[in-house]
Design a protein around this motif. Sequence first.
Motif, PDB file in Angstrom:
ATOM      1  N   ALA A 197     117.689  55.314  13.174  1.00 47.03           N
ATOM      2  CA  ALA A 197     118.786  54.735  12.397  1.00 47.03           C
ATOM      3  C   ALA A 197     118.956  55.425  11.051  1.00 47.03           C
ATOM      4  N   SER A 198     117.850  55.981  10.514  1.00 42.02           N
ATOM      5  CA  SER A 198     117.900  56.627   9.198  1.00 42.02           C
ATOM      6  C   SER A 198     118.182  58.118   9.255  1.00 42.02           C
ATOM      7  N   ALA A 199     118.339  58.660  10.442  1.00 38.09           N
ATOM      8  CA  ALA A 199     118.439  60.115  10.582  1.00 38.09           C
ATOM      9  C   ALA A 199     119.604  60.716   9.792  1.00 38.09           C
ATOM     10  N   ASP A 200     120.686  59.971   9.673  1.00 42.50           N
ATOM     11  CA  ASP A 200     121.859  60.512   8.987  1.00 42.50           C
ATOM     12  C   ASP A 200     121.707  60.514   7.470  1.00 42.50           C
ATOM     13  N   VAL A 201     120.677  59.857   6.956  1.00 41.60           N
ATOM     14  CA  VAL A 201     120.468  59.852   5.509  1.00 41.60           C
ATOM     15  C   VAL A 201     119.127  60.507   5.173  1.00 41.60           C
TER      16      VAL A 201
END
Length: 419
Positions: free
Chosen positions: A364-368
């Motif tokens: 879920a955090s990969a884009d940030v």
Amino acid sequence: MKRKLIAAIGVAAMTATVAACGSGDDGGSGGSSDSITVWLMDGSAPEPWVEELSAAFEAEHDVEVNVEIQQWDGIQDRVITALSEDGTVDVLEIGNTHTVGYANTGGLADLADFADEPWNAPMLESTRVDDTLYAVPWYGANRVVIYDKGIWEEAGAEVPTTRDEWITALETIQENTDAEPIYLPGQSYYVMGGFVADAGGTFAVEEGDGWAGSLATPEGQAGMEFYAELQAFSNAPTDIDEAEPQQSTDVVPNGNVASWIGLGWEAAGAIAAIEEQGGEADFGYFPVPGETADQLGHVFLGGSNLAVSGRAGNSELANEWLRMATSQEWAQKFVDANNGGVVPNRTDVTASPEPGSFAEAMVASADVGYLPPLTTGWANVETLPNPIKELMTQALNGDDYQSAAEEADAEITERINRE
């Protein structure tokens, strides 16, 4: 054709290991026309995936694939040595923060032919130097918040979606249980770096032909202040990091810890350690929250790239292996073999982790995800005594942040511009 999966275990053993891995008696499998040597790091690739890929490549190209498993300890010296020799290795896995340094040695091949693949954009940042592609992304990994479900339920704490809710949950645990709300040692600087990135800052910025430390800034101070707010709920010393003692195996299994911030292998290590003691771990996971519910907090996006040696024994085969291994088909198989527990290297690959798993929170955090300064000199900054760690301890101990940060920036600037 027999496939080899070999463990290389140290700097002193490197020469003997490589020689033993070669096909035939020439002692350099990378230089053979009927074999290819691939260095992968310990723990990176599930063995079934490696074996299946090797079998497919061997069948298609009628060559032998020698996969040598390397240990992280001492790997930089081994890679630098290998890149200076003909035919020692064809394809190699390298940490994403080390790629620029290896490229600047002149040891990595130009991979311009791979530029048009649908790579994960944040991961791609670590593969280029001056618009030249020297590696391709392979996988990513980042930290999440790991919490003890039983303690949180006892306290009546709710899983947060914002920073304010996170602080409220820690206050609730502190008020209603005897547990340590969060274990957060004072020098977990990659965690702090995420909070700096949330504020729009970074450890260092490009300045002219070099770099300059940039923690004596409002963004740097904002990141450190939120870290300090969290750390106030911890009993951990301000002058240690998460590795000494190792939080997953030395602290969490032996303490009454309600939550901590860690990587996937740390979560697995904690579970194993608790079970070895006769206990049962019941962990939940959530992404590091951001200031608002629609924006997660930034996290250091670690991981690995794959590159081809500039002195590969067979550069054509090396490129073919790299193309197969990172294709949509095999990249998807890689993610599936890891149970969705890695950040995919391509936008056409999907991670489908189990609901409620560490992997679900991580992806879920990969884009940030954020990366430290991508320059050869960054390794000098991380050498002990690490000026960022020292700044954090000073700030947590009540020293004036601006003065301490200016000193840290001066040291970062000196080190980062040193080759």
